[in-house]
Design a protein around this motif. Structure first.
Motif, PDB file in Angstrom:
ATOM      1  N   PHE A 155      -3.647  32.334  15.069  1.00 14.27           N
ATOM      2  CA  PHE A 155      -3.973  30.973  14.689  1.00 14.27           C
ATOM      3  C   PHE A 155      -5.319  30.532  15.254  1.00 14.27           C
ATOM      4  N   SER A 156      -6.099  29.875  14.415  1.00 12.99           N
ATOM      5  CA  SER A 156      -7.358  29.262  14.835  1.00 12.99           C
ATOM      6  C   SER A 156      -7.607  28.037  13.965  1.00 12.99           C
ATOM      7  N   PRO A 157      -8.014  26.909  14.553  1.00 10.29           N
ATOM      8  CA  PRO A 157      -8.306  25.713  13.765  1.00 10.29           C
ATOM      9  C   PRO A 157      -9.732  25.668  13.240  1.00 10.29           C
ATOM     10  N   ALA A 158     -10.522  26.729  13.471  1.00 11.28           N
ATOM     11  CA  ALA A 158     -11.956  26.694  13.191  1.00 11.28           C
ATOM     12  C   ALA A 158     -12.257  26.372  11.733  1.00 11.28           C
ATOM     13  N   GLU A 159     -11.566  27.032  10.792  1.00  7.70           N
ATOM     14  CA  GLU A 159     -11.856  26.814   9.372  1.00  7.70           C
ATOM     15  C   GLU A 159     -11.544  25.379   8.967  1.00  7.70           C
ATOM     16  N   LEU A 160     -10.444  24.860   9.468  1.00  6.77           N
ATOM     17  CA  LEU A 160     -10.092  23.473   9.151  1.00  6.77           C
ATOM     18  C   LEU A 160     -11.116  22.505   9.735  1.00  6.77           C
ATOM     19  N   LEU A 161     -11.463  22.704  11.012  1.00  5.72           N
ATOM     20  CA  LEU A 161     -12.386  21.785  11.674  1.00  5.72           C
ATOM     21  C   LEU A 161     -13.787  21.852  11.073  1.00  5.72           C
ATOM     22  N   ALA A 162     -14.121  22.952  10.407  1.00  6.18           N
ATOM     23  CA  ALA A 162     -15.430  23.057   9.753  1.00  6.18           C
ATOM     24  C   ALA A 162     -15.553  22.068   8.604  1.00  6.18           C
ATOM     25  N   LEU A 163     -14.441  21.553   8.112  1.00  5.34           N
ATOM     26  CA  LEU A 163     -14.443  20.573   7.015  1.00  5.34           C
ATOM     27  C   LEU A 163     -14.489  19.134   7.531  1.00  5.34           C
ATOM     28  N   ARG A 164     -14.659  18.984   8.804  1.00  2.77           N
ATOM     29  CA  ARG A 164     -14.637  17.660   9.436  1.00  2.77           C
ATOM     30  C   ARG A 164     -15.630  16.706   8.779  1.00  2.77           C
ATOM     31  N   GLY A 165     -15.101  15.620   8.265  1.00  6.38           N
ATOM     32  CA  GLY A 165     -15.939  14.577   7.698  1.00  6.38           C
ATOM     33  C   GLY A 165     -16.451  14.848   6.302  1.00  6.38           C
ATOM     34  N   SER A 166     -16.235  16.056   5.764  1.00  5.02           N
ATOM     35  CA  SER A 166     -16.766  16.373   4.435  1.00  5.02           C
ATOM     36  C   SER A 166     -15.673  16.472   3.375  1.00  5.02           C
ATOM     37  N   ALA A 167     -14.428  16.551   3.809  1.00  9.93           N
ATOM     38  CA  ALA A 167     -13.303  16.648   2.865  1.00  9.93           C
ATOM     39  C   ALA A 167     -12.064  16.065   3.524  1.00  9.93           C
ATOM     40  N   ARG A 168     -11.151  15.628   2.677  1.00 13.91           N
ATOM     41  CA  ARG A 168      -9.871  15.164   3.195  1.00 13.91           C
ATOM     42  C   ARG A 168      -8.941  16.380   3.286  1.00 13.91           C
ATOM     43  N   VAL A 169      -8.345  16.549   4.459  1.00 19.40           N
ATOM     44  CA  VAL A 169      -7.571  17.753   4.750  1.00 19.40           C
ATOM     45  C   VAL A 169      -6.162  17.356   5.178  1.00 19.40           C
ATOM     46  N   ALA A 170      -5.184  18.104   4.706  1.00 20.22           N
ATOM     47  CA  ALA A 170      -3.811  17.968   5.180  1.00 20.22           C
ATOM     48  C   ALA A 170      -3.401  19.267   5.861  1.00 20.22           C
ATOM     49  N   ALA A 171      -2.740  19.151   7.008  1.00 20.92           N
ATOM     50  CA  ALA A 171      -2.231  20.310   7.733  1.00 20.92           C
ATOM     51  C   ALA A 171      -0.713  20.210   7.787  1.00 20.92           C
ATOM     52  N   LEU A 172      -0.026  21.201   7.226  1.00 20.76           N
ATOM     53  CA  LEU A 172       1.435  21.224   7.211  1.00 20.76           C
ATOM     54  C   LEU A 172       1.940  21.932   8.466  1.00 20.76           C
ATOM     55  N   VAL A 173       2.770  21.241   9.224  1.00 14.30           N
ATOM     56  CA  VAL A 173       3.276  21.765  10.493  1.00 14.30           C
ATOM     57  C   VAL A 173       4.775  21.524  10.548  1.00 14.30           C
ATOM     58  N   SER A 174       5.518  22.469  11.091  1.00 12.49           N
ATOM     59  CA  SER A 174       6.965  22.313  11.170  1.00 12.49           C
ATOM     60  C   SER A 174       7.357  21.089  12.005  1.00 12.49           C
ATOM     61  N   GLY A 175       8.213  20.242  11.434  1.00 14.30           N
ATOM     62  CA  GLY A 175       8.802  19.137  12.188  1.00 14.30           C
ATOM     63  C   GLY A 175       7.781  18.185  12.774  1.00 14.30           C
ATOM     64  N   ASP A 176       7.767  18.088  14.095  1.00 12.05           N
ATOM     65  CA  ASP A 176       6.851  17.207  14.809  1.00 12.05           C
ATOM     66  C   ASP A 176       5.601  17.996  15.195  1.00 12.05           C
ATOM     67  N   PRO A 177       4.435  17.679  14.628  1.00 19.36           N
ATOM     68  CA  PRO A 177       3.226  18.460  14.908  1.00 19.36           C
ATOM     69  C   PRO A 177       2.807  18.486  16.374  1.00 19.36           C
ATOM     70  N   PHE A 178       3.302  17.520  17.176  1.00 16.23           N
ATOM     71  CA  PHE A 178       2.897  17.470  18.580  1.00 16.23           C
ATOM     72  C   PHE A 178       4.013  17.916  19.520  1.00 16.23           C
ATOM     73  N   TRP A 179       5.014  18.606  19.000  1.00 12.67           N
ATOM     74  CA  TRP A 179       6.089  19.138  19.838  1.00 12.67           C
ATOM     75  C   TRP A 179       6.152  20.636  19.589  1.00 12.67           C
ATOM     76  N   HIS A 180       5.384  21.381  20.417  1.00 15.04           N
ATOM     77  CA  HIS A 180       5.228  22.825  20.249  1.00 15.04           C
ATOM     78  C   HIS A 180       4.637  23.158  18.875  1.00 15.04           C
TER      79      HIS A 180
END
Length: 392
Positions: free
Chosen positions: A54-79
């Motif tokens: 896993f790496s967030p680099a590709e997603l973060l490269a779109l920062r401010g230039s596109a609207r992005v959704a990230a699908l994460v199991s359950g609660d994204p901030f709990w593991h």
């Protein structure tokens, strides 16, 4: 662009289980990232799987230039991936739409108080991460990597002496294909369907004591080990706190480093050992108790300390001399705690001079154990140990 990233918790039911706000965020996204299983649940023109590892680099490269959704199991901030994604972003750049976590769903199925349960994410971590938490009477919920992992977990528990533990294998919680199977860790566990989690209720077993000064038998060693009572005094002087880094110079078996790591799960340690065989053994001891939390370097301490990250505490269990004292005093940051043990007369003399020069406290430790003496018993004394403790 504000609010360009949507962290969307998604469960087994897929998109239909999303709240209205999450469905709106998903619909307006230009790009959607997620695991293959989650991406298969939705329709979208631009779906991109997470890279492995896993790496967030590709997603973060779109920062401010596109609207992005990230699908994460359950609660994204709990593991989940939420913490990795939000770390470098402003609060106004993202929004989170959580669903119940796997841990919440598992506790709800069993009627367990979640605040009394140890929750661990083992989907990307070795099973040895469990070792410190294997305590009789405790309950744990763990996420696992794949359908083979429950059998591996059961085997690990049995090999660790906890084969009587109750085990609930929980497949696809929250979805129409949910299945929960109860067995004991010593039973044969069939392959399961992912995603999978396990709940564990521990019975009797060889727990690691919570106090420092664990039995020497817990550690692999060749006799070069800081013995249990002396180790307890060393840890007391080092005074570990959460999230701190230890240098263990002349680490030997690595027992002091392991005890430091066991003090808190966020602690880290770096050992240095001149003997490559002992260094490998110390690394194995760390991996058995706290995998990934410490490294052991081979070589002389003087050759390594300049390049190491700043420590919060330093323990020197062997190889202390004038050159190392001067190098440490010049290198250590203010507030760093230094503890040195010496056995030889030469090291004792050096520690006495260091105490006179830099202050701190000087302690002479003399221990004796009962041993056979003919038909009776007597006291067998160990070599005295001198401990110098000082704050830089």
């Amino acid at each position: 662009m504000t609010d360009w990233l949507s962290l969307i918790g998604i469960g087994e039911d897929g998109a239909p289980g999303l709240c209205a706000a999450a469905q709106t965020a998903l619909a307006r996204a230009d790009v959607v990232f997620g695991g293959a299983r989650h991406l298969a649940m939705i329709e979208h023109r631009d779906k991109r799987p997470w890279p492995v590892p896993f790496s967030p680099a590709e997603l973060l490269a779109l920062r401010g230039s596109a609207r992005v959704a990230a699908l994460v199991s359950g609660d994204p901030f709990w593991h989940g991936a939420g913490g990795s994604l939000a770390t470098d972003l402003r609060p106004d750049e993202w929004r989170c739409y959580p669903q119940p976590s796997v841990f919440s769903q598992a506790a709800a199925r069993l009627g367990w108080r979640l605040e009394e349960v140890t929750c661990l994410g083992l989907h990307a971590a070795p099973l040895a991460r469990l070792r410190r938490d294997l305590q009789p009477g405790q309950r744990l919920i763990v996420t696992l990597r794949d359908g083979k992992a429950p059998a591996e977990l059961a085997a690990y528990l049995a090999a660790s002496g906890f084969g009587t533990a109750d085990l609930w294998v929980m497949e696809r919680l929250g979805g129409p294909n949910e299945r929960i199977t109860r067995l004991q860790a010593s039973d044969t566990v069939a392959p399961t369907a992912a995603p999978v989690a396990c709940a564990i209720a521990l019975r009797d077993g060889p727990a690691i004591p919570l106090a420092s000064g664990r039995d020497d038998a817990f550690f692999a060693h060749d006799g070069q080990i800081t013995k249990r009572p002396i180790r307890a005094l060393a840890l007391s002087a080092l005074a570990p706190r959460a999230g701190e880094l230890l240098w263990d110079l002349g680490t030997g078996s690595g027992s002091v480093a392991v005890e430091w790591l066991l003090a808190h799960p966020k602690n880290r340690a770096i050992g240095v050992e001149r003997d490559p065989v002992r260094a490998a053994r110390a690394q194995s001891n760390i991996a058995a108790f706290c995998p990934g939390a410490g490294d052991v370097l081979v070589g002389e301490s003087l050759a390594h300390i300049a390049a190491l990250p700043d420590p919060d505490a330093v323990f020197v269990g062997g190889g202390f001399d004038h050159a190392l004292l001067d190098a440490l005093w010049a290198r250590l940051p203010a507030g760093c705690r230094l503890v040195v043990h010496g056995v030889t007369l030469e090291t004792e003399s050096l520690l006495a001079k260091a105490h006179d020069r830099f202050g701190g406290s000087l302690l002479r430790i003399e221990l004796a154990q009962a041993a056979p003496l003919g038909r009776l018993r007597g006291w067998k004394a160990s070599y005295p140990v001198v401990q110098w403790q000082v704050v830089r």
